[in-house]
Design a protein around this motif. Sequence first.
Motif, PDB file in Angstrom:
ATOM      1  N   ALA A   1       0.751  -1.291   0.025  1.00 28.63           N
ATOM      2  CA  ALA A   1       0.152  -0.036  -0.022  1.00 28.63           C
ATOM      3  C   ALA A   1       0.887   1.196  -0.054  1.00 28.63           C
ATOM      4  CB  ALA A   1      -0.924   0.097   1.080  1.00 28.63           C
ATOM      5  N   GLN A   2       2.101   1.228   0.776  1.00 30.91           N
ATOM      6  CA  GLN A   2       2.835   2.386   0.821  1.00 30.91           C
ATOM      7  C   GLN A   2       3.639   2.667  -0.688  1.00 30.91           C
ATOM      8  OE1 GLN A   2       5.118   3.271   4.309  1.00 30.91           O
ATOM      9  NE2 GLN A   2       3.924   1.490   5.115  1.00 30.91           N
ATOM     10  N   THR A   3       3.859   1.582  -1.343  1.00 32.08           N
ATOM     11  CA  THR A   3       4.693   1.758  -2.499  1.00 32.08           C
ATOM     12  C   THR A   3       3.964   1.475  -3.708  1.00 32.08           C
ATOM     13  OG1 THR A   3       5.157  -0.768  -2.468  1.00 32.08           O
ATOM     14  CG2 THR A   3       6.849   0.576  -1.383  1.00 32.08           C
ATOM     15  N   MET A   4       2.880   1.189  -3.544  1.00 31.63           N
ATOM     16  CA  MET A   4       2.013   1.312  -4.928  1.00 31.63           C
ATOM     17  C   MET A   4       1.642   2.706  -5.500  1.00 31.63           C
ATOM     18  SD  MET A   4      -1.623  -0.263  -4.009  1.00 31.63           S
ATOM     19  CE  MET A   4      -2.927   0.747  -3.040  1.00 31.63           C
ATOM     20  N   ALA A   5       1.559   3.028  -6.766  1.00 36.23           N
ATOM     21  CA  ALA A   5       1.444   4.413  -7.226  1.00 36.23           C
ATOM     22  C   ALA A   5       0.148   5.067  -6.795  1.00 36.23           C
ATOM     23  CB  ALA A   5       1.363   4.257  -8.763  1.00 36.23           C
ATOM     24  N   SER A   6      -0.846   4.294  -6.707  1.00 38.59           N
ATOM     25  CA  SER A   6      -1.979   4.610  -6.445  1.00 38.59           C
ATOM     26  C   SER A   6      -2.198   4.743  -4.585  1.00 38.59           C
ATOM     27  CB  SER A   6      -3.158   3.852  -6.967  1.00 38.59           C
ATOM     28  OG  SER A   6      -3.102   2.472  -6.591  1.00 38.59           O
ATOM     29  N   GLY A   7      -1.101   4.503  -3.966  1.00 35.63           N
ATOM     30  CA  GLY A   7      -1.079   4.428  -2.545  1.00 35.63           C
ATOM     31  C   GLY A   7      -1.835   5.682  -1.721  1.00 35.63           C
ATOM     32  N   ILE A   8      -1.480   6.783  -2.393  1.00 35.75           N
ATOM     33  CA  ILE A   8      -2.220   8.007  -1.727  1.00 35.75           C
ATOM     34  C   ILE A   8      -3.517   8.382  -2.130  1.00 35.75           C
ATOM     35  CG2 ILE A   8      -1.463   9.441  -3.941  1.00 35.75           C
ATOM     36  CD1 ILE A   8      -1.982  10.690  -0.297  1.00 35.75           C
ATOM     37  N   SER A   9      -3.971   7.556  -3.026  1.00 34.92           N
ATOM     38  CA  SER A   9      -5.484   8.124  -3.296  1.00 34.92           C
ATOM     39  C   SER A   9      -6.266   7.012  -2.327  1.00 34.92           C
ATOM     40  CB  SER A   9      -5.929   7.881  -4.638  1.00 34.92           C
ATOM     41  OG  SER A   9      -5.352   6.574  -5.309  1.00 34.92           O
ATOM     42  N   ALA A  10      -5.604   5.868  -2.395  1.00 35.89           N
ATOM     43  CA  ALA A  10      -6.114   4.774  -1.508  1.00 35.89           C
ATOM     44  C   ALA A  10      -6.365   5.074  -0.194  1.00 35.89           C
ATOM     45  CB  ALA A  10      -5.392   3.261  -1.894  1.00 35.89           C
ATOM     46  N   TYR A  11      -5.181   5.585   0.520  1.00 37.48           N
ATOM     47  CA  TYR A  11      -5.203   5.959   2.013  1.00 37.48           C
ATOM     48  C   TYR A  11      -6.303   6.955   2.153  1.00 37.48           C
ATOM     49  CZ  TYR A  11      -1.258   3.587   3.902  1.00 37.48           C
ATOM     50  OH  TYR A  11      -0.343   2.779   4.684  1.00 37.48           O
ATOM     51  N   LEU A  12      -6.450   7.762   1.153  1.00 33.74           N
ATOM     52  CA  LEU A  12      -7.167   9.111   1.476  1.00 33.74           C
ATOM     53  C   LEU A  12      -8.776   8.459   0.960  1.00 33.74           C
ATOM     54  CD1 LEU A  12      -5.611  12.057  -0.298  1.00 33.74           C
ATOM     55  CD2 LEU A  12      -6.349  12.037   2.060  1.00 33.74           C
ATOM     56  N   GLY A  13      -8.975   7.579   0.250  1.00 32.10           N
ATOM     57  CA  GLY A  13     -10.220   7.342  -0.103  1.00 32.10           C
ATOM     58  C   GLY A  13     -10.655   6.216   1.071  1.00 32.10           C
ATOM     59  N   GLY A  14      -9.883   5.665   1.961  1.00 33.66           N
ATOM     60  CA  GLY A  14     -10.424   4.658   2.819  1.00 33.66           C
ATOM     61  C   GLY A  14     -10.478   5.811   4.080  1.00 33.66           C
ATOM     62  N   MET A  15      -9.651   6.728   4.306  1.00 32.28           N
ATOM     63  CA  MET A  15     -10.019   7.579   5.599  1.00 32.28           C
ATOM     64  C   MET A  15     -11.238   8.430   5.429  1.00 32.28           C
ATOM     65  SD  MET A  15      -5.955   8.720   6.098  1.00 32.28           S
ATOM     66  CE  MET A  15      -5.956   9.372   7.543  1.00 32.28           C
ATOM     67  N   LEU A  16     -11.690   8.917   4.096  1.00 31.38           N
ATOM     68  CA  LEU A  16     -12.541   9.692   3.776  1.00 31.38           C
ATOM     69  C   LEU A  16     -14.056   8.880   3.568  1.00 31.38           C
ATOM     70  CD1 LEU A  16     -10.786  12.348   2.013  1.00 31.38           C
ATOM     71  CD2 LEU A  16     -11.831  12.582   4.442  1.00 31.38           C
ATOM     72  N   GLY A  17     -13.823   7.543   3.209  1.00 29.47           N
ATOM     73  CA  GLY A  17     -15.168   6.852   2.724  1.00 29.47           C
ATOM     74  C   GLY A  17     -15.449   7.122   1.213  1.00 29.47           C
TER      75      GLY A  17
END
Length: 423
Positions: free
Chosen positions: A141-157
């Motif tokens: 999750a930390q090294t995939m290119a979409s990690g940033i959008s994935a983290y934000l997506g999960g935190m914000l729903g």
Amino acid sequence: MATKKRVVITGLGVIAPNALDIPSFTEAIQNGVSGIQHFPELEALKFSCQVGGVPPVSEEHKRTYFTELQLRNFNSSGILYGVMAGIDAMKDSGLSTKSDRPNWDLGIVFGTGTSGVDKFRESIYKVDNKNVRRLGSTAVAQTMASGISAYLGGMLGAANMVTTNSSACATGTEAVLMGYERIACGKATQMLCGSTSDHGPYLWGGFDAMKVITYKHNDSPTEASRPMSANASGFVPGSGAGALVLESLESAQARGATIYAEILGGHVNSGGQRNGGSMTAPNSEAVQRCIKKALEDSEVLAENIDYINGHLTATSKDPVEIKNWCEALNRRGADFPLINSLKGMVGHCLAASGSVEIVSTILQMHHSFVFPNVNCEDIHPEITQLIAKERIPTKKVSAEINTAIKASFGFGDVNACVIFGKI
């Protein structure tokens, strides 16, 4: 054909080398405060450029955004900065940052050039040392290119389109245009858009090897980044993140949100690495075409542009960029719009540069000022042959900005240009 929805900006967030929140960032850019410093680590590694811009994020500050569990084995500064800026932008917009159910109306386009460089290095060493089982469950999750959008997506729903774009230094500006188009065509109500960039020797080393970053100011870091200066000697690497909440005008008005500005339109293109364009240099024809097409899409006349937030990296290409603006807008001398470059204060934040600089653009529009071009008292003579010196302010000036234009140009000969209007 359906009428395009109007799209406005209702939230801002920034993590920059010279400030970690919008009020502090506003004050810093008004006063020309630099966030560039010397790093002994780079000196020990024999870097020619030993200065850079890194946001001063403390361990305590991290814990206002992440839980202890989330921070366990966490080692991605790009995701860290992006999450912080993104959450701040959502809070600034007045939209909820917590949801028990998927929010189908909220999407995310948050770009990056690389993700988790230090985490990736850590992973390589553990694999090489046959400790693969000790990588931990968040390495991917930390090294995939979409990690940033994935983290934000999960935190914000966020449950609309959630994606990461990557177009080198044009990433942040492109992300805003992608979010704008999503709302304009009625496929989303709100979009969190922005970009982020890691920092450190493993990311910056390639630029040092290319000899495109300055080596002349290791003892005077705040003077190192010199956009449009006759003594510019290369860019200064930076890092951080910028974030904006985009929203349909009708939604923003219905909930009484603060509206910073309207996105009028824009354009994205590539020069195809032809006619002078290359992996590292822009094709001037494509740059001019991108600006002209942005004006056309926005239905804005070049004569009505009040202000330009330039890409202007403090390299030999700065005079070329100014010439391209002159050609695209057909404006020169004292008729040229006011122009500045944030990079004099924060360095070149790479993939984060477009979004951080767009945040600075919106703040100038909202508060009616133009921040100073620092380290630019000696403007390059090729630039003063094209535009009047007073159009490049070296002190903060009060100015009513009704229409602003921002462009970013990236490796691979890619361009993005967006136009904003006061509402």
